[in-house]
Structures are given as structure tokens and as C-alpha cells.
Design a protein around this motif. Structure first.
Motif, mmCIF file in Angstrom:
data_model
loop_
_atom_site.group_PDB
_atom_site.id
_atom_site.type_symbol
_atom_site.label_atom_id
_atom_site.label_comp_id
_atom_site.label_asym_id
_atom_site.label_seq_id
_atom_site.Cartn_x
_atom_site.Cartn_y
_atom_site.Cartn_z
ATOM 1 N N ARG A 247 0.816 -1.216 0.000
ATOM 2 C CA ARG A 247 0.000 0.000 0.000
ATOM 3 C C ARG A 247 0.852 1.271 0.000
ATOM 4 N NH1 ARG A 247 -2.518 -3.051 3.956
ATOM 5 N NH2 ARG A 247 -1.730 -1.707 5.594
ATOM 6 N N GLY A 248 2.165 1.116 -0.037
ATOM 7 C CA GLY A 248 3.047 2.275 -0.062
ATOM 8 C C GLY A 248 3.295 2.900 1.304
ATOM 9 N N GLN A 249 3.015 2.160 2.362
ATOM 10 C CA GLN A 249 3.217 2.650 3.723
ATOM 11 C C GLN A 249 4.259 1.791 4.433
ATOM 12 O OE1 GLN A 249 -0.695 1.996 5.255
ATOM 13 N NE2 GLN A 249 -1.575 3.786 4.267
ATOM 14 N N GLY A 250 5.412 1.610 3.813
ATOM 15 C CA GLY A 250 6.441 0.726 4.351
ATOM 16 C C GLY A 250 6.815 1.047 5.796
ATOM 17 N N ASN A 251 7.154 0.012 6.541
ATOM 18 C CA ASN A 251 7.547 0.159 7.927
ATOM 19 C C ASN A 251 8.760 -0.731 8.184
ATOM 20 O OD1 ASN A 251 7.786 0.393 10.677
ATOM 21 N ND2 ASN A 251 5.602 0.180 11.081
ATOM 22 N N PRO A 252 9.977 -0.177 8.094
ATOM 23 C CA PRO A 252 11.167 -1.011 8.264
ATOM 24 C C PRO A 252 11.289 -1.596 9.673
ATOM 25 C CG PRO A 252 11.771 1.285 7.820
ATOM 26 C CD PRO A 252 10.295 1.182 7.729
ATOM 27 N N GLN A 253 10.664 -0.965 10.664
ATOM 28 C CA GLN A 253 10.765 -1.490 12.028
ATOM 29 C C GLN A 253 10.135 -2.881 12.138
ATOM 30 O OE1 GLN A 253 9.595 1.658 11.424
ATOM 31 N NE2 GLN A 253 11.290 2.878 12.215
ATOM 32 N N LEU A 254 9.065 -3.126 11.396
ATOM 33 C CA LEU A 254 8.443 -4.449 11.430
ATOM 34 C C LEU A 254 9.350 -5.512 10.825
ATOM 35 C CD1 LEU A 254 4.754 -3.585 10.472
ATOM 36 C CD2 LEU A 254 5.569 -4.491 12.651
ATOM 37 N N VAL A 255 10.063 -5.156 9.778
ATOM 38 C CA VAL A 255 10.992 -6.103 9.158
ATOM 39 C C VAL A 255 12.128 -6.424 10.131
ATOM 40 C CG1 VAL A 255 12.597 -6.456 7.243
ATOM 41 C CG2 VAL A 255 10.416 -5.296 6.849
ATOM 42 N N HIS A 256 12.663 -5.411 10.769
ATOM 43 C CA HIS A 256 13.738 -5.636 11.734
ATOM 44 C C HIS A 256 13.234 -6.396 12.955
ATOM 45 C CE1 HIS A 256 16.333 -3.302 9.270
ATOM 46 N NE2 HIS A 256 15.647 -2.178 9.437
ATOM 47 N N ALA A 257 11.997 -6.136 13.362
ATOM 48 C CA ALA A 257 11.409 -6.871 14.484
ATOM 49 C C ALA A 257 11.265 -8.350 14.142
ATOM 50 C CB ALA A 257 10.056 -6.284 14.854
ATOM 51 N N ALA A 258 10.860 -8.649 12.909
ATOM 52 C CA ALA A 258 10.740 -10.048 12.487
ATOM 53 C C ALA A 258 12.095 -10.745 12.567
ATOM 54 C CB ALA A 258 10.174 -10.138 11.074
ATOM 55 N N GLY A 259 13.139 -10.077 12.100
ATOM 56 C CA GLY A 259 14.480 -10.661 12.167
ATOM 57 C C GLY A 259 14.952 -10.851 13.593
ATOM 58 N N ALA A 260 14.722 -9.852 14.445
ATOM 59 C CA ALA A 260 15.145 -9.954 15.840
ATOM 60 C C ALA A 260 14.378 -11.050 16.575
ATOM 61 C CB ALA A 260 14.949 -8.609 16.546
ATOM 62 N N LEU A 261 13.091 -11.165 16.316
ATOM 63 C CA LEU A 261 12.305 -12.219 16.959
ATOM 64 C C LEU A 261 12.733 -13.608 16.473
ATOM 65 C CD1 LEU A 261 8.770 -10.567 16.946
ATOM 66 C CD2 LEU A 261 10.119 -11.178 18.964
ATOM 67 N N ALA A 262 13.124 -13.712 15.215
ATOM 68 C CA ALA A 262 13.623 -14.993 14.705
ATOM 69 C C ALA A 262 14.924 -15.381 15.399
ATOM 70 C CB ALA A 262 13.813 -14.935 13.195
ATOM 71 N N VAL A 263 15.783 -14.403 15.635
ATOM 72 C CA VAL A 263 17.027 -14.678 16.364
ATOM 73 C C VAL A 263 16.707 -15.083 17.799
ATOM 74 C CG1 VAL A 263 19.146 -13.627 17.243
ATOM 75 C CG2 VAL A 263 18.452 -13.222 14.893
ATOM 76 N N LEU A 264 15.758 -14.392 18.428
ATOM 77 C CA LEU A 264 15.338 -14.756 19.782
ATOM 78 C C LEU A 264 14.798 -16.179 19.812
ATOM 79 C CD1 LEU A 264 14.631 -14.071 22.745
ATOM 80 C CD2 LEU A 264 12.437 -13.214 21.891
ATOM 81 N N ASN A 265 13.999 -16.544 18.829
ATOM 82 C CA ASN A 265 13.443 -17.892 18.773
ATOM 83 C C ASN A 265 14.547 -18.940 18.620
ATOM 84 O OD1 ASN A 265 11.044 -19.181 19.175
ATOM 85 N ND2 ASN A 265 10.337 -19.019 17.068
ATOM 86 N N THR A 266 15.564 -18.615 17.854
ATOM 87 C CA THR A 266 16.702 -19.511 17.705
ATOM 88 C C THR A 266 17.446 -19.669 19.027
ATOM 89 O OG1 THR A 266 16.917 -18.850 15.406
ATOM 90 C CG2 THR A 266 18.806 -19.953 16.381
#
Length: 114
Positions: free
Chosen positions: A88-107
């Protein structure tokens, strides 16, 4: 049964690589299809691995599995919401970084919680 488990572990690790690779190294805050599909793959293969291990004789730590599932759902939610906002053209880079950080936490939980 062991071969099937190893195949799903391999696919689970590929999903993890897709999430972390997309979130940290590739996208620079822009959600990629690999991020979204990696998050989906993590949930599906994780549930299949739990099912295969439940069929075995070893006891499982259901609390750990529950925590990891909640975090995996949060990763998928961040990836899906970020992808939707990007379309929709409303990008949010914080969500992408949160996904990566949560994946590392899960690991970390997978490896360090004994």
C-alpha cells in the motif's frame, strides 16, 4: 521416520535463513517474499516437527514449544503486516527488523533452553 524428521529440520533451517537473511542482510527494511514465506515455513515445519517428535518416545517440553510458537506467530505477523503495508506504499522497516530480531530470539530459545 528419522529421515523425515531430518528433512523437516532442513526445511525449518531454510525458513530461518530466509527470515534472517531478508531482514538483516538483503532488504534494508523492505519486506521480501523470502521473509514472508520463511516465516510461514517456520510455523508449518515447526508444527510438523512437534508432531513427529510427539509420535516418538522422548518427552517434549510443551512450555518451550508454546513459547516458540507464540514468537513464530509474532514473526509471521510482523512479516505479513510489513508486506501488506509495503504493497500500500506505507512501508515500515521497524516491522521487518522486528521479524528478524524475533527470529534470532526464537533460535536462542531453541538452543539455550534446556
Amino acid at each position: 521416520m528419522e529421515f523425515l524428521t531430518n528433512v523437516f529440520v532442513f526445511l525449518h533451517l531454510l525458513g530461518l535463513a530466509a527470515i534472517i537473511g531478508s531482514a538483516v542482510f538483503v532488504s534494508r527494511g523492505i519486506p521480501t517474499p523470502a521473509l514472508v514465506w520463511g516465516a510461514r515455513a517456520q510455523i508449518i515445519t515447526g508444527l510438523l516437527l512437534v508432531g513427529l517428535n510427539e509420535a516418538g518416545d522422548d518427552p517434549l517440553n510443551h512450555t518451550k514449544i508454546g513459547v516458540k510458537l507464540l514468537i513464530a506467530i509474532a514473526v509471521a505477523a510482523c512479516a505479513e503486516i510489513a508486506a501488506g503495508r509495503e504493497r500500500r506504499g506505507q512501508g515500515n522497516p521497524q516491522l521487518v527488523h522486528a521479524a528478524g530480531a524475533l527470529a534470532v530470539l526464537n533460535t536462542a530459545i531453541a538452543v539455550l533452553w534446556t
